[in-house]
Design a protein around this motif. Sequence first.
Motif, PDB file in Angstrom:
ATOM      1  N   TYR A  97       0.837  -1.199   0.000  1.00  0.00           N
ATOM      2  CA  TYR A  97       0.000   0.000   0.000  1.00  0.00           C
ATOM      3  C   TYR A  97       0.873   1.251   0.000  1.00  0.00           C
ATOM      4  O   TYR A  97       0.569   2.239  -0.685  1.00  0.00           O
ATOM      5  N   ALA A  98       1.966   1.210   0.750  1.00  0.00           N
ATOM      6  CA  ALA A  98       2.887   2.348   0.772  1.00  0.00           C
ATOM      7  C   ALA A  98       3.483   2.587  -0.615  1.00  0.00           C
ATOM      8  O   ALA A  98       3.636   3.737  -1.051  1.00  0.00           O
ATOM      9  N   GLU A  99       3.809   1.505  -1.324  1.00  0.00           N
ATOM     10  CA  GLU A  99       4.313   1.646  -2.683  1.00  0.00           C
ATOM     11  C   GLU A  99       3.274   2.308  -3.578  1.00  0.00           C
ATOM     12  O   GLU A  99       3.605   3.140  -4.435  1.00  0.00           O
ATOM     13  N   LEU A 100       2.009   1.941  -3.395  1.00  0.00           N
ATOM     14  CA  LEU A 100       0.931   2.547  -4.175  1.00  0.00           C
ATOM     15  C   LEU A 100       0.854   4.051  -3.897  1.00  0.00           C
ATOM     16  O   LEU A 100       0.747   4.867  -4.818  1.00  0.00           O
ATOM     17  N   LEU A 101       0.924   4.436  -2.622  1.00  0.00           N
ATOM     18  CA  LEU A 101       0.847   5.848  -2.262  1.00  0.00           C
ATOM     19  C   LEU A 101       2.026   6.642  -2.812  1.00  0.00           C
ATOM     20  O   LEU A 101       1.902   7.846  -3.069  1.00  0.00           O
ATOM     21  N   ASN A 102       3.155   5.974  -2.998  1.00  0.00           N
ATOM     22  CA  ASN A 102       4.362   6.654  -3.462  1.00  0.00           C
ATOM     23  C   ASN A 102       4.500   6.664  -4.984  1.00  0.00           C
ATOM     24  O   ASN A 102       5.482   7.192  -5.508  1.00  0.00           O
ATOM     25  N   ARG A 103       3.529   6.096  -5.679  1.00  0.00           N
ATOM     26  CA  ARG A 103       3.635   6.050  -7.133  1.00  0.00           C
ATOM     27  C   ARG A 103       3.592   7.441  -7.750  1.00  0.00           C
ATOM     28  O   ARG A 103       2.962   8.351  -7.210  1.00  0.00           O
ATOM     29  N   PRO A 104       4.259   7.589  -8.917  1.00  0.00           N
ATOM     30  CA  PRO A 104       4.219   8.879  -9.611  1.00  0.00           C
ATOM     31  C   PRO A 104       2.780   9.275  -9.916  1.00  0.00           C
ATOM     32  O   PRO A 104       1.939   8.429 -10.210  1.00  0.00           O
ATOM     33  N   HIS A 105       2.493  10.539  -9.834  1.00  0.00           N
ATOM     34  CA  HIS A 105       1.197  11.146 -10.170  1.00  0.00           C
ATOM     35  C   HIS A 105       0.134  10.967  -9.096  1.00  0.00           C
ATOM     36  O   HIS A 105      -0.901  11.645  -9.166  1.00  0.00           O
ATOM     37  N   MET A 106       0.345  10.087  -8.104  1.00  0.00           N
ATOM     38  CA  MET A 106      -0.735   9.815  -7.161  1.00  0.00           C
ATOM     39  C   MET A 106      -1.123  11.068  -6.382  1.00  0.00           C
ATOM     40  O   MET A 106      -2.312  11.409  -6.265  1.00  0.00           O
TER      41      MET A 106
END
Length: 223
Positions: A97-106
């Motif tokens: 989930y942390a990786e998802l939050l750190n994705r570009p454009h998020m």
Amino acid sequence: MPRQLSSYHREVAATNREKILDSAVRLFLDSGYDRTSLARVAEGAGVSKATLFKQFPTKAELFEATVLAAGGSPEAAPIAVPKGDFHRGLVVLGRLYAELLNRPHMVALMRTVIAESPRFPELRDRTFDFGTLPVLATLRRYLEAEHAAGRADIEDSDVASAQFLGMIASSMFWPRLVHGTWSITDEEQLYVIDEAARTIAKRYGKAVDHRASSRDLRPRNGG
């Protein structure tokens, strides 16, 4: 009964969808929701307007798809979650989930949602179904499976999921959304995730594993 597309046509449609979403995210972030037209998106994607309209009849639907695409890839390999250790499984999913939050454009896309939706009813009324994102869907299934296996007592997996994700996002995502220069180290992220997992495991778990100490992940000397 609708005619089934051939594998070739499905591949073409998937390719066009990817190009459309790539074009859309660039334009939405560069020009904002108001000044982005479906015609400009189609031009940037190198497809006809008819092709775009077939997949996204309205700009609001396209924007919703753009936001969800930034956080998910349905073609990705299934997420493997360790079984038999409720806390450890939560940590694995928390890191994803942390990786998802750190994705570009998020962050930029969420700022656009917040800034633009009050002005555009069609955008404000969209239901952004984040529960379809692979990590979040896996978390819900994991909580339900742990309950069924007797390792946790969770009457409402949606509530438990929101509690777990909320603890992570409140420390890792929302401060960055409000303060553009705010940052958190990798070590601090691991500590936040572990503490969130321990809190949920303590609240809902029936056989919590306390062998590892959360102090192992505590930031050192003001890190």
